[in-house]
Write a protein that holds these residues in place. Structure first.
Motif, PDB file in Angstrom:
ATOM      1  N   PHE A  81       0.834  -1.210   0.000  1.00  0.00           N
ATOM      2  CA  PHE A  81       0.000   0.000   0.000  1.00  0.00           C
ATOM      3  C   PHE A  81       0.863   1.252   0.000  1.00  0.00           C
ATOM      4  O   PHE A  81       0.596   2.215  -0.749  1.00  0.00           O
ATOM      5  N   ILE A  82       1.930   1.265   0.835  1.00  0.00           N
ATOM      6  CA  ILE A  82       2.824   2.429   0.912  1.00  0.00           C
ATOM      7  C   ILE A  82       3.485   2.695  -0.431  1.00  0.00           C
ATOM      8  O   ILE A  82       3.607   3.849  -0.879  1.00  0.00           O
ATOM      9  N   GLN A  83       3.899   1.616  -1.110  1.00  0.00           N
ATOM     10  CA  GLN A  83       4.540   1.769  -2.417  1.00  0.00           C
ATOM     11  C   GLN A  83       3.581   2.400  -3.429  1.00  0.00           C
ATOM     12  O   GLN A  83       3.962   3.295  -4.190  1.00  0.00           O
ATOM     13  N   GLU A  84       2.350   1.919  -3.449  1.00  0.00           N
ATOM     14  CA  GLU A  84       1.350   2.467  -4.380  1.00  0.00           C
ATOM     15  C   GLU A  84       1.035   3.919  -4.043  1.00  0.00           C
ATOM     16  O   GLU A  84       0.927   4.768  -4.934  1.00  0.00           O
ATOM     17  N   ALA A  85       0.888   4.186  -2.741  1.00  0.00           N
ATOM     18  CA  ALA A  85       0.541   5.544  -2.304  1.00  0.00           C
ATOM     19  C   ALA A  85       1.658   6.522  -2.614  1.00  0.00           C
ATOM     20  O   ALA A  85       1.406   7.672  -3.016  1.00  0.00           O
ATOM     21  N   SER A  86       2.921   6.067  -2.477  1.00  0.00           N
ATOM     22  CA  SER A  86       4.061   6.952  -2.738  1.00  0.00           C
ATOM     23  C   SER A  86       4.160   7.344  -4.206  1.00  0.00           C
ATOM     24  O   SER A  86       4.750   8.370  -4.549  1.00  0.00           O
ATOM     25  N   GLN A  87       3.570   6.525  -5.080  1.00  0.00           N
ATOM     26  CA  GLN A  87       3.571   6.815  -6.517  1.00  0.00           C
ATOM     27  C   GLN A  87       2.355   7.639  -6.937  1.00  0.00           C
ATOM     28  O   GLN A  87       2.153   7.927  -8.109  1.00  0.00           O
ATOM     29  N   GLY A  88       1.550   8.008  -5.927  1.00  0.00           N
ATOM     30  CA  GLY A  88       0.368   8.817  -6.209  1.00  0.00           C
ATOM     31  C   GLY A  88      -0.797   8.026  -6.764  1.00  0.00           C
ATOM     32  O   GLY A  88      -1.749   8.609  -7.298  1.00  0.00           O
ATOM     33  N   ASN A  89      -0.746   6.687  -6.666  1.00  0.00           N
ATOM     34  CA  ASN A  89      -1.814   5.851  -7.212  1.00  0.00           C
ATOM     35  C   ASN A  89      -3.003   5.778  -6.263  1.00  0.00           C
ATOM     36  O   ASN A  89      -2.831   5.647  -5.042  1.00  0.00           O
ATOM     37  N   ILE A  90      -4.183   5.890  -6.810  1.00  0.00           N
ATOM     38  CA  ILE A  90      -5.405   5.652  -6.043  1.00  0.00           C
ATOM     39  C   ILE A  90      -5.737   4.171  -6.212  1.00  0.00           C
ATOM     40  O   ILE A  90      -5.946   3.693  -7.328  1.00  0.00           O
ATOM     41  N   VAL A  91      -5.746   3.437  -5.102  1.00  0.00           N
ATOM     42  CA  VAL A  91      -5.942   1.988  -5.179  1.00  0.00           C
ATOM     43  C   VAL A  91      -7.172   1.562  -4.392  1.00  0.00           C
ATOM     44  O   VAL A  91      -7.655   2.290  -3.525  1.00  0.00           O
ATOM     45  N   SER A  92      -7.642   0.365  -4.696  1.00  0.00           N
ATOM     46  CA  SER A  92      -8.770  -0.223  -3.964  1.00  0.00           C
ATOM     47  C   SER A  92      -8.259  -1.395  -3.144  1.00  0.00           C
ATOM     48  O   SER A  92      -7.135  -1.878  -3.331  1.00  0.00           O
ATOM     49  N   SER A  93      -9.104  -1.875  -2.240  1.00  0.00           N
ATOM     50  CA  SER A  93      -8.738  -3.032  -1.421  1.00  0.00           C
ATOM     51  C   SER A  93      -8.509  -4.254  -2.310  1.00  0.00           C
ATOM     52  O   SER A  93      -7.633  -5.078  -2.046  1.00  0.00           O
ATOM     53  N   VAL A  94      -9.255  -4.344  -3.416  1.00  0.00           N
ATOM     54  CA  VAL A  94      -9.092  -5.468  -4.347  1.00  0.00           C
ATOM     55  C   VAL A  94      -7.741  -5.377  -5.049  1.00  0.00           C
ATOM     56  O   VAL A  94      -7.074  -6.400  -5.273  1.00  0.00           O
ATOM     57  N   ASP A  95      -7.331  -4.132  -5.413  1.00  0.00           N
ATOM     58  CA  ASP A  95      -6.026  -3.946  -6.046  1.00  0.00           C
ATOM     59  C   ASP A  95      -4.908  -4.475  -5.142  1.00  0.00           C
ATOM     60  O   ASP A  95      -4.009  -5.195  -5.602  1.00  0.00           O
ATOM     61  N   ILE A  96      -4.966  -4.107  -3.853  1.00  0.00           N
ATOM     62  CA  ILE A  96      -3.923  -4.522  -2.904  1.00  0.00           C
ATOM     63  C   ILE A  96      -3.959  -6.037  -2.708  1.00  0.00           C
ATOM     64  O   ILE A  96      -2.910  -6.699  -2.657  1.00  0.00           O
ATOM     65  N   LYS A  97      -5.149  -6.579  -2.633  1.00  0.00           N
ATOM     66  CA  LYS A  97      -5.300  -8.026  -2.485  1.00  0.00           C
ATOM     67  C   LYS A  97      -4.649  -8.747  -3.666  1.00  0.00           C
ATOM     68  O   LYS A  97      -3.884  -9.714  -3.486  1.00  0.00           O
ATOM     69  N   ASN A  98      -4.954  -8.299  -4.877  1.00  0.00           N
ATOM     70  CA  ASN A  98      -4.417  -8.951  -6.073  1.00  0.00           C
ATOM     71  C   ASN A  98      -2.898  -8.836  -6.157  1.00  0.00           C
ATOM     72  O   ASN A  98      -2.215  -9.781  -6.560  1.00  0.00           O
ATOM     73  N   LYS A  99      -2.364  -7.676  -5.757  1.00  0.00           N
ATOM     74  CA  LYS A  99      -0.920  -7.510  -5.790  1.00  0.00           C
ATOM     75  C   LYS A  99      -0.243  -8.420  -4.760  1.00  0.00           C
ATOM     76  O   LYS A  99       0.815  -8.991  -5.015  1.00  0.00           O
ATOM     77  N   TYR A 100      -0.860  -8.564  -3.606  1.00  0.00           N
ATOM     78  CA  TYR A 100      -0.297  -9.451  -2.572  1.00  0.00           C
ATOM     79  C   TYR A 100      -0.309 -10.911  -3.042  1.00  0.00           C
ATOM     80  O   TYR A 100       0.646 -11.656  -2.840  1.00  0.00           O
ATOM     81  N   LEU A 101      -1.417 -11.296  -3.714  1.00  0.00           N
ATOM     82  CA  LEU A 101      -1.542 -12.684  -4.185  1.00  0.00           C
ATOM     83  C   LEU A 101      -0.777 -12.919  -5.483  1.00  0.00           C
ATOM     84  O   LEU A 101      -0.689 -14.056  -5.955  1.00  0.00           O
ATOM     85  N   GLY A 102      -0.259 -11.859  -6.065  1.00  0.00           N
ATOM     86  CA  GLY A 102       0.490 -12.021  -7.307  1.00  0.00           C
ATOM     87  C   GLY A 102      -0.384 -12.227  -8.521  1.00  0.00           C
ATOM     88  O   GLY A 102       0.053 -12.782  -9.534  1.00  0.00           O
ATOM     89  N   ILE A 103      -1.630 -11.763  -8.420  1.00  0.00           N
ATOM     90  CA  ILE A 103      -2.549 -11.885  -9.560  1.00  0.00           C
ATOM     91  C   ILE A 103      -2.289 -10.742 -10.523  1.00  0.00           C
ATOM     92  O   ILE A 103      -2.375  -9.566 -10.159  1.00  0.00           O
ATOM     93  N   ASP A 104      -1.945 -11.068 -11.774  1.00  0.00           N
ATOM     94  CA  ASP A 104      -1.661 -10.067 -12.798  1.00  0.00           C
ATOM     95  C   ASP A 104      -2.957  -9.679 -13.474  1.00  0.00           C
ATOM     96  O   ASP A 104      -3.499 -10.439 -14.278  1.00  0.00           O
ATOM     97  N   GLU A 105      -3.454  -8.516 -13.131  1.00  0.00           N
ATOM     98  CA  GLU A 105      -4.747  -8.085 -13.668  1.00  0.00           C
ATOM     99  C   GLU A 105      -4.568  -7.318 -14.968  1.00  0.00           C
ATOM    100  O   GLU A 105      -4.556  -6.099 -15.002  1.00  0.00           O
TER     101      GLU A 105
END
Length: 420
Positions: A81-105
């Motif tokens: 989450f910190i990495q995404e936020a530092s890049q100015g990205n607006i993310v959702s809980s699903v986005d973070i979940k998928n990145k943690y699980l390694g799901i390439d959306e």
């Protein structure tokens, strides 16, 4: 950061997921009050869980291992989450979940049916506000059906990504339409033209970089248009017909020959459809169902005579119709009978009257092609030029006949001189 998002991650026991006397451990990610959950492979008794600290109680045998696991997972998700936020990205809980699980959306690839459906939906919206003719929309609906049938027949698939389309698709689609559906080349190419237009829209939507069918050249073979001569028109018009239904169809047909309206327009004209123009003459005006273009025709005496004949007809009064017009199927069937009665070998249909108006009634009598084009409601004068070619062909035939007559006269004169 472009937005201060509220973020939280913690573990909890999902009591709905129980195995014997143990409950499954879940991860919950919350961003701006929107949740995403991840099931772990760990189960623990409810009594071993500290709800306040959201960790396993030290008294449980595997507490050290599980609490270390919990801390690591929370730390990993926090870092994402910190990495995404530092890049100015607006993310959702699903986005973070998928990145943690390694799901390439990756974005879902758009397909040919996606493109057709998008086009047809937009066209239907225009149809509802009167900007598109119903028949135009129907043609694209039919195009979709034919594409679906072709893909099933040729490739045994239900759909195909736009990125996979090649020129071969269009050439094989053409072959399918010509051989399987037995369509004329002009008709088959109309469907492919529709596809080419849809692909251009897909380019505008950034769904594909270029049109895969650009190199497919659609052709048009001018069909031989059957028309009636003035002698044949008069033969039908003045033929004594005692059968009422045939006499009515004959009159409607002659009316079309002298106005150029298509069957669908004549069928829909209401009882009081006639208007008086600025010139003081009587006119009929409609918007062509086929093109949506206005079609206005000043009524010739023959047409006015037919309208006057049916002013008191029960069908016209009760159904609020200008003329007693049958269903299209019956109408064409009756025209065939009329042709037989009048000794005309041509295949007479509802549309031959329109062709006859364009050629025998107007162009052949010196009416300018621009005027004829306007009366027929053509969107392009090129369409009207097809009829002009018919007239040129007729002129050519007449001139050949004249040449033969003059040649014969010249021969007779020479023979007369020899005798003299």
């Amino acid at each position: 950061m472009s937005k201060n998002q509220k973020f939280n991650v913690h573990f909890y026991l999902n009591k709905k997921k129980a195995k014997k006397d143990k409950v499954q451990l879940y991860i919950r990610i919350v961003i701006d009050q929107k949740r995403a959950e991840i099931a772990t492979t760990h189960y623990i008794p409810i009594s071993a869980w500290n709800q306040k600290t959201r960790k396993v109680k030290p008294s449980f045998a595997k507490a050290t291992f599980l609490n270390a696991y919990i801390e690591k997972v929370i730390n990993d998700i926090n870092q994402i989450f910190i990495q995404e936020a530092s890049q100015g990205n607006i993310v959702s809980s699903v986005d973070i979940k998928n990145k943690y699980l390694g799901i390439d959306e990756k974005p879902t690839q758009k397909t040919i049916l996606d493109a057709i459906d998008y086009h047809n939906t937009k066209m239907e919206e225009k149809l509802n506000i009167g900007q598109v003719a119903k028949k135009t929309h129907v043609r694209y609906v039919i195009t979709r059906k034919k594409v679906v049938a072709f893909m099933k027949h040729q490739y045994k698939i239900k759909d195909i990504p736009l990125a996979d389309l090649r020129l071969r698709f269009a050439t094989e689609f053409e072959h399918y339409l010509l051989t399987n559906d037995n369509l004329h080349t002009n008709t088959a190419h109309k469907y492919i033209k529709n596809l080419k237009r849809i692909m251009n829209i897909a380019i505008g939507l950034d769904w594909i970089p270029s049109n895969p069918f650009n190199n497919f050249k659609c052709t048009y073979i001018a069909p031989k248009r059957e028309v009636l001569t003035q002698e044949e028109i008069d033969r039908i018009r003045f033929k004594k017909i005692d059968i009422k239904r045939l006499a009515e169809v004959r009159d409607v047909f002659i009316f079309c020959c002298y106005t150029g309206f298509a069957y669908s327009d004549i069928y829909n004209f209401e009882y009081d459809a006639i208007t008086k123009g600025l010139d003081g003459e009587f006119w009929l005006t409609t918007e062509r169902q086929k093109t949506g273009v206005k079609e206005s025709v000043p009524l010739l005496p023959v047409a006015l005579e037919i309208i006057k004949k049916y002013r008191e007809h029960p069908y016209c009064i009760n159904k609020n119709r200008l003329l007693p017009v049958n269903s299209n199927q019956r109408y064409n069937g009756y025209l065939k009978e009329i042709a037989d009665i009048c000794g005309i070998n041509k295949r007479i249909t509802s549309h031959i009257a329109r062709h006859t108006f364009a050629t025998t009634i107007t162009l052949s009598n010196g009416v300018p092609i621009e005027t004829v084009s306007s009366m027929l409601g053509h969107s392009s004068i090129r369409t009207t030029q097809i009829y002009a070619k018919v007239v040129e062909s007729k002129v050519s035939q007449d001139m050949k006949s004249l040449k033969n007559i003059l040649s014969q006269q010249n021969k007779d004169d020479q023979d007369q001189k020899k005798i003299g």
